[in-house]
Design a protein around this motif. Structure first.
Motif, PDB file in Angstrom:
ATOM      1  N   THR A 198       0.832  -1.197   0.000  1.00 27.62           N
ATOM      2  CA  THR A 198       0.000   0.000   0.000  1.00 27.62           C
ATOM      3  C   THR A 198       0.868   1.249   0.000  1.00 27.62           C
ATOM      4  O   THR A 198       2.019   1.213   0.445  1.00 27.62           O
ATOM      5  CB  THR A 198      -0.928   0.006   1.242  1.00 27.62           C
ATOM      6  OG1 THR A 198      -1.783   1.140   1.210  1.00 27.62           O
ATOM      7  CG2 THR A 198      -0.125   0.018   2.528  1.00 27.62           C
ATOM      8  N   SER A 199       0.324   2.328  -0.522  1.00 25.35           N
ATOM      9  CA  SER A 199       1.065   3.593  -0.544  1.00 25.35           C
ATOM     10  C   SER A 199       1.497   3.965   0.863  1.00 25.35           C
ATOM     11  O   SER A 199       0.744   3.833   1.817  1.00 25.35           O
ATOM     12  CB  SER A 199       0.191   4.707  -1.127  1.00 25.35           C
ATOM     13  OG  SER A 199      -0.169   4.427  -2.460  1.00 25.35           O
ATOM     14  N   ALA A 200       2.740   4.472   0.968  1.00 23.17           N
ATOM     15  CA  ALA A 200       3.279   4.778   2.294  1.00 23.17           C
ATOM     16  C   ALA A 200       3.958   6.127   2.343  1.00 23.17           C
ATOM     17  O   ALA A 200       4.798   6.355   3.206  1.00 23.17           O
ATOM     18  CB  ALA A 200       4.265   3.688   2.708  1.00 23.17           C
ATOM     19  N   ALA A 201       3.612   7.041   1.428  1.00 26.45           N
ATOM     20  CA  ALA A 201       4.193   8.382   1.480  1.00 26.45           C
ATOM     21  C   ALA A 201       3.677   9.090   2.728  1.00 26.45           C
ATOM     22  O   ALA A 201       2.472   9.166   2.971  1.00 26.45           O
ATOM     23  CB  ALA A 201       3.819   9.178   0.235  1.00 26.45           C
ATOM     24  N   VAL A 202       4.588   9.611   3.533  1.00 29.13           N
ATOM     25  CA  VAL A 202       4.221  10.213   4.813  1.00 29.13           C
ATOM     26  C   VAL A 202       3.527  11.555   4.583  1.00 29.13           C
ATOM     27  O   VAL A 202       4.047  12.424   3.878  1.00 29.13           O
ATOM     28  CB  VAL A 202       5.468  10.389   5.694  1.00 29.13           C
ATOM     29  CG1 VAL A 202       5.113  11.077   7.001  1.00 29.13           C
ATOM     30  CG2 VAL A 202       6.127   9.046   5.951  1.00 29.13           C
ATOM     31  N   GLU A 203       2.354  11.712   5.184  1.00 36.62           N
ATOM     32  CA  GLU A 203       1.623  12.978   5.158  1.00 36.62           C
ATOM     33  C   GLU A 203       1.384  13.491   3.735  1.00 36.62           C
ATOM     34  O   GLU A 203       1.395  14.690   3.496  1.00 36.62           O
ATOM     35  CB  GLU A 203       2.368  14.037   5.981  1.00 36.62           C
ATOM     36  CG  GLU A 203       2.540  13.683   7.453  1.00 36.62           C
ATOM     37  CD  GLU A 203       1.220  13.493   8.179  1.00 36.62           C
ATOM     38  OE1 GLU A 203       0.299  14.299   7.971  1.00 36.62           O
ATOM     39  OE2 GLU A 203       1.103  12.530   8.932  1.00 36.62           O
ATOM     40  N   GLN A 204       1.171  12.571   2.790  1.00 36.18           N
ATOM     41  CA  GLN A 204       0.870  12.989   1.421  1.00 36.18           C
ATOM     42  C   GLN A 204      -0.618  12.799   1.165  1.00 36.18           C
ATOM     43  O   GLN A 204      -1.112  11.673   1.126  1.00 36.18           O
ATOM     44  CB  GLN A 204       1.682  12.182   0.411  1.00 36.18           C
ATOM     45  CG  GLN A 204       1.414  12.568  -1.045  1.00 36.18           C
ATOM     46  CD  GLN A 204       2.349  11.851  -2.003  1.00 36.18           C
ATOM     47  OE1 GLN A 204       3.552  11.805  -1.795  1.00 36.18           O
ATOM     48  NE2 GLN A 204       1.786  11.288  -3.057  1.00 36.18           N
ATOM     49  N   ALA A 205      -1.342  13.915   1.007  1.00 36.16           N
ATOM     50  CA  ALA A 205      -2.788  13.855   0.816  1.00 36.16           C
ATOM     51  C   ALA A 205      -3.113  13.443  -0.614  1.00 36.16           C
ATOM     52  O   ALA A 205      -2.295  13.553  -1.526  1.00 36.16           O
ATOM     53  CB  ALA A 205      -3.416  15.207   1.140  1.00 36.16           C
ATOM     54  N   GLY A 206      -4.346  12.974  -0.813  1.00 36.55           N
ATOM     55  CA  GLY A 206      -4.807  12.597  -2.138  1.00 36.55           C
ATOM     56  C   GLY A 206      -5.008  11.100  -2.255  1.00 36.55           C
ATOM     57  O   GLY A 206      -5.035  10.371  -1.259  1.00 36.55           O
ATOM     58  N   PRO A 207      -5.179  10.589  -3.482  1.00 32.76           N
ATOM     59  CA  PRO A 207      -5.461   9.168  -3.700  1.00 32.76           C
ATOM     60  C   PRO A 207      -4.354   8.268  -3.182  1.00 32.76           C
ATOM     61  O   PRO A 207      -3.195   8.671  -3.040  1.00 32.76           O
ATOM     62  CB  PRO A 207      -5.587   9.059  -5.223  1.00 32.76           C
ATOM     63  CG  PRO A 207      -5.880  10.446  -5.696  1.00 32.76           C
ATOM     64  CD  PRO A 207      -5.173  11.355  -4.739  1.00 32.76           C
ATOM     65  N   SER A 208      -4.728   7.014  -2.912  1.00 31.25           N
ATOM     66  CA  SER A 208      -3.788   5.996  -2.457  1.00 31.25           C
ATOM     67  C   SER A 208      -3.833   4.823  -3.433  1.00 31.25           C
ATOM     68  O   SER A 208      -4.666   4.783  -4.340  1.00 31.25           O
ATOM     69  CB  SER A 208      -4.155   5.540  -1.040  1.00 31.25           C
ATOM     70  OG  SER A 208      -3.204   4.645  -0.524  1.00 31.25           O
ATOM     71  N   GLU A 209      -2.916   3.877  -3.247  1.00 28.97           N
ATOM     72  CA  GLU A 209      -2.861   2.722  -4.142  1.00 28.97           C
ATOM     73  C   GLU A 209      -2.671   1.438  -3.350  1.00 28.97           C
ATOM     74  O   GLU A 209      -2.012   1.421  -2.309  1.00 28.97           O
ATOM     75  CB  GLU A 209      -1.703   2.864  -5.140  1.00 28.97           C
ATOM     76  CG  GLU A 209      -1.899   3.962  -6.172  1.00 28.97           C
ATOM     77  CD  GLU A 209      -0.746   4.052  -7.146  1.00 28.97           C
ATOM     78  OE1 GLU A 209      -0.950   4.574  -8.249  1.00 28.97           O
ATOM     79  OE2 GLU A 209       0.379   3.585  -6.795  1.00 28.97           O
ATOM     80  N   LEU A 210      -3.248   0.367  -3.865  1.00 30.57           N
ATOM     81  CA  LEU A 210      -3.017  -0.979  -3.371  1.00 30.57           C
ATOM     82  C   LEU A 210      -2.435  -1.799  -4.518  1.00 30.57           C
ATOM     83  O   LEU A 210      -3.005  -1.818  -5.613  1.00 30.57           O
ATOM     84  CB  LEU A 210      -4.314  -1.622  -2.878  1.00 30.57           C
ATOM     85  CG  LEU A 210      -4.835  -1.206  -1.503  1.00 30.57           C
ATOM     86  CD1 LEU A 210      -6.264  -1.707  -1.315  1.00 30.57           C
ATOM     87  CD2 LEU A 210      -3.940  -1.761  -0.403  1.00 30.57           C
ATOM     88  N   VAL A 211      -1.319  -2.467  -4.287  1.00 30.64           N
ATOM     89  CA  VAL A 211      -0.661  -3.266  -5.318  1.00 30.64           C
ATOM     90  C   VAL A 211      -0.762  -4.735  -4.942  1.00 30.64           C
ATOM     91  O   VAL A 211      -0.356  -5.138  -3.837  1.00 30.64           O
ATOM     92  CB  VAL A 211       0.824  -2.869  -5.473  1.00 30.64           C
ATOM     93  CG1 VAL A 211       1.486  -3.728  -6.555  1.00 30.64           C
ATOM     94  CG2 VAL A 211       0.950  -1.389  -5.798  1.00 30.64           C
TER      95      VAL A 211
END
Length: 342
Positions: A198-211
């Motif tokens: 799963t997306s793990a960018a710290v404190e990054q707002a907006g859509p996420s991703e599941l791979v």
């Protein structure tokens, strides 16, 4: 008494004012928020076990059952990874490794990492800590998210995530040893319930991703530019942002369905995981100063603890500390006892 020099108009106004004083309603009583029940109020069969620490300060990293935990004890001259009375590893000070533990029916598996470099080694032992052996020292710089998925055990393999330049590597190795397999992912990712990242960018707002790591398929989870979205394959956590912090805490399915409000600005996650046992969200209510549990199946919130320090969860267990080193108690809740008493 009415003054003699009062005009007819003044007399009329005086009478109206007197009437107004008489007929204006009293201020409405303050509306109190409904009381939040405790976990044992909602689930009378909930099993919470207390463990008082005697001796060196101790932090459980996993519970094998309600009475047995594996964890880290810090002595004056060393740091020990223990399971009950068994010492699995002992590292002398000033070395200060970080241990990450995973439990399966067949094995106890852990990463032993340097606090400075983030690299280290993977170890395994029997299900009760028997015969610890080194599996690999090829860990890379490991990504930790304060999650039970920082290290996963699946199909006689261990999996974790490491940073390589601007990309992420999902690393897996057989518990019996051998070469480490690497699956590169562009960007910042962390493991979630296997076989997903799963997306793990710290404190990054907006859509996420599941791979899906089996075939590389990517599912995009919608999120606005004022929302922090963290996902597992079963639930996503949505924190709606405002200038001074979080305005709202929601949960929803990865496809955007079943979105519901868990709480307002005072609610925040207690740790990295979205839900435990694919059902329960553990949160901190800062407005009331309590640790609470939200049940996605019923939509109910229940208080877990009024006093707490460190909060962790692995498998079906949630545990938290009370007190300080001199009088430290760990309380653990087996979430399966909630489902049994529902």
């Amino acid at each position: 008494m009415i003054p003699r020099d009062c005009t007819p108009l003044g007399l009329a106004l005086a009478v109206l004012a007197a009437v107004a004083v008489v007929i204006l309603p009293a201020p409405a009583p303050a509306v109190r928020a409904p009381a939040v029940p405790s976990v044992t109020d909602v689930w009378p069969g909930a099993r919470i076990t207390a463990h008082t620490v005697t001796g060196p300060p101790y932090t459980p990293l996993a519970y094998l059952d309600s009475e047995t935990s594996a964890g880290v004890a810090r002595a004056s001259d060393s740091i020990r990874l223990t399971l009950g009375d068994r010492v699995l590893r002992e590292v002398p000070l000033p070395g200060s490794p970080r241990f990450v533990l995973a439990v399966s029916p067949e094995a106890l598996v852990w990463l032993e990492l340097s606090d400075i470099t983030g690299t280290g080694a993977l170890w395994r032992a029997g299900p009760r800590g028997e015969n610890p052996v080194l599996v690999t020292a090829d860990t890379g710089r490991v990504v930790l998210q304060d999650s039970q998925y920082d290290l996963v055990v699946h199909e006689d393999q261990a999996g974790w995530v490491a940073v390589r330049g601007d990309a992420t590597e999902v690393r897996t190795v057989a518990l019996s040893g051998g070469p480490v397999n690497r699956t590169p992912l562009p960007g910042d990712f962390a493991l979630t319930a296997w076989p997903f990242a799963t997306s793990a960018a710290v404190e990054q707002a907006g859509p996420s991703e599941l791979v899906d790591l089996r075939d590389g398929r990517v599912a995009r989870v919608g999120g606005q530019n004022v929302e922090l979205v963290d996902c597992t394959p079963s639930w996503c956590r949505v924190q709606v942002l405002r200038q001074s912090g979080t305005a709202r805490f929601d949960l929803m399915k990865p496809d955007g369905s079943e979105r519901r409000r868990v709480g307002g600005k005072g609610i925040r996650p207690a740790f990295g995981d979205v839900v435990v046992l694919d059902r329960y969200a553990v949160v901190v209510d800062d407005d009331r100063g309590v640790l609470a549990l939200y049940d996605t199946a019923t939509g109910r919130m229940a208080d877990l603890a009024a006093e707490f320090g460190t909060v962790l969860a692995r498998g079906p267990y949630v545990w938290w500390s009370e007190g300080e080193n001199e009088a430290l108690t760990w309380r653990s809740l087996d979430l399966r006892t909630l489902e049994a008493s529902a």
